[in-house]
Enzyme design. Structure first.
Site, PDB file in Angstrom:
ATOM      1  N   ALA A 205       0.825  -1.217   0.000  1.00 38.40           N
ATOM      2  CA  ALA A 205       0.000   0.000   0.000  1.00 38.40           C
ATOM      3  C   ALA A 205       0.857   1.266   0.000  1.00 38.40           C
ATOM      4  O   ALA A 205       0.472   2.272  -0.597  1.00 38.40           O
ATOM      5  CB  ALA A 205      -0.930  -0.007   1.207  1.00 38.40           C
ATOM      6  N   ASP A 223      -8.352  -0.805   6.218  1.00 35.65           N
ATOM      7  CA  ASP A 223      -8.895  -1.999   6.875  1.00 35.65           C
ATOM      8  C   ASP A 223      -7.748  -2.986   7.051  1.00 35.65           C
ATOM      9  O   ASP A 223      -7.641  -3.967   6.328  1.00 35.65           O
ATOM     10  CB  ASP A 223     -10.003  -2.603   6.003  1.00 35.65           C
ATOM     11  CG  ASP A 223     -10.522  -3.904   6.584  1.00 35.65           C
ATOM     12  OD1 ASP A 223     -10.282  -4.158   7.782  1.00 35.65           O
ATOM     13  OD2 ASP A 223     -11.140  -4.676   5.828  1.00 35.65           O
ATOM     14  N   TYR A 292     -13.737  -9.514  18.680  1.00 32.89           N
ATOM     15  CA  TYR A 292     -12.441  -8.826  18.747  1.00 32.89           C
ATOM     16  C   TYR A 292     -12.055  -8.673  20.225  1.00 32.89           C
ATOM     17  O   TYR A 292     -12.935  -8.586  21.091  1.00 32.89           O
ATOM     18  CB  TYR A 292     -12.509  -7.446  18.076  1.00 32.89           C
ATOM     19  CG  TYR A 292     -12.536  -7.469  16.563  1.00 32.89           C
ATOM     20  CD1 TYR A 292     -12.170  -8.607  15.844  1.00 32.89           C
ATOM     21  CD2 TYR A 292     -12.926  -6.345  15.844  1.00 32.89           C
ATOM     22  CE1 TYR A 292     -12.191  -8.620  14.459  1.00 32.89           C
ATOM     23  CE2 TYR A 292     -12.943  -6.353  14.446  1.00 32.89           C
ATOM     24  CZ  TYR A 292     -12.580  -7.499  13.762  1.00 32.89           C
ATOM     25  OH  TYR A 292     -12.600  -7.504  12.403  1.00 32.89           O
TER      26      TYR A 292
END
Ligand code: SPD
Length: 361
Positions: A205, A223, A292
């Site tokens: 990225a 994300d 999570y």
């Protein structure tokens, strides 16, 4: 080995170092637990799968030769380990970047795990994907160019596709295996890749953003997985600077930002870096995601200098976008009321976050 017949067999396969690949053929399982290995002496460390006796534990487990004990400890949440009962292991493999595990749980449907950490479950993925997407996209009018960093499961793409204003949806995911595994085991997420507006870039990225024309995107959604391993640089200043450069004036970033209960310092650091980097507004929001760690996950939302963005009061409410709440799959978690409520912070966190503002950091 405890557990039902199928489960026992699959767990034994894992312990024996075998599992099925994406196409169903048997494949050697790579040595596990790199992070646990790093924290144990090499001679003393004998790694096990994170599935023990039919239960997956979000941990790095390692048996010490000296003590003959199994240790559960993850550097991101030391001293605790969330556990899910495993019905069947569906896939285990190792990409160039990370270990990938998919299993059917008894209570949350299928589960995707990267490097021993739960990324999503079928039951509660809606909360994370809907919030990380619509918090930024409903805060600006008619988002057209949107970039997703990470998000190889496709869930965020599925959510962006509710916005008919979007003309180009770029995604930069480093790990092709995550995309392949999602297409095979999580079609209700990978459906996001089918939108003709989506352009997939498999790669790094940071490099992708460096070659992006300045001011290209209205919104960028990061994300990522947790900031250990391949995602480490995604919480550092140079990365935020490349993001800010790629956003148009008044463009927005939404970045996964961990748990307020477990990672206050990391959140403080991210907010501090973002206040230095983004000259518009910077906010923290959160959502409930039971699988999570600590049951919550947060998001840092930032805007660049330009038309002001009032994140707390959505100017582009999802309920007013034709067909958006039902597109592909009905929204399950997000609505405009939840949007504004997500920015209400418990007192301890508000103190930490506003302290940074008072210090002008
Ligand atoms: N602690 C887990 C954080 C995972 C964030 N990424 C999830 C990817 C889902 N699209």
């Amino acid at each position: 080995m405890e557990g039902g017949a199928g489960r026992g067999l699959e767990c034994q396969k894992i312990m024996d170092g075998k599992a099925n690949d994406v196409n169903g053929s048997e494949k050697a399982i790579p040595s596990c637990c790199f992070k646990a290995r790093a924290s144990a002496s090499e001679l003393d460390a004998k790694c096990h799968s994170t599935v023990v006796s039919g239960w997956f534990s979000e941990s790095h487990s390692c048996s010490g030769k000296a003590s003959k004990r199994v240790y559960f400890n993850n550097p991101m949440w030391p001293g605790e380990a969330h556990t899910l009962e495993v019905k069947e292991i569906l896939y285990k493999g190792k990409s160039e970047y990370q270990e990938v595990l998919v299993f059917e749980s008894t209570s949350y449907g299928k589960v995707l795990v990267l490097d021993g950490i739960v990324q999503l479950t079928e039951k509660d993925e809606c909360a994370y994907q809907e919030m990380i997407t619509h918090l930024p996209l409903c805060s600006i009018r008619s988002p057209k160019n949107v970039l997703v960093v990470g998000g190889g499961d496709g869930g965020v793409l599925r959510e962006i596709s509710r916005h008919s204003s979007a003309e180009q949806i770029d995604i930069c995911e480093i790990d092709q295996m995550v995309i392949d595994v999602s297409k095979k085991f999580f079609p209700q997420l990978s459906v996001g890749f089918e939108d003709p507006r989506v352009r997939l870039h498999v790669g790094d990225a940071v490099e992708f953003l460096q070659s992006t024309p300045k001011g290209k995107y209205d919104a960028i959604i990061v994300d990522s997985s947790d900031p250990v391993g391949p995602a480490q640089e995604l919480v550092e200043k140079p990365f935020f600077e490349t993001i800010a450069r790629a956003l148009r004036p008044g463009g927005v970033l939404c970045n996964m930002a961990e748990s307020m209960w477990l990672h206050t310092h990391l959140i403080q650091d991210m907010i501090s870096i973002c206040r230095e980097t983004f000259k518009g507004s910077v906010h923290y929001a959160w959502a409930s995601v039971p699988t999570y760690p600590s049951g919550v996950i947060g998001f840092v939302l930032c805007s660049t200098e330009g038309p002001p963005v009032d994140f707390l009061n959505p100017v582009n409410p999802i309920e007013k976008l034709e067909g958006a709440t039902k597109h592909k799959r009905e929204l399950k978690y997000y609505n405009s009321e939840v949007h504004s409520a997500a920015f209400a912070l418990p007192t301890f966190l508000r103190r930490e976050v506003s302290l940074l503002r008072d210090q002008g950091r």
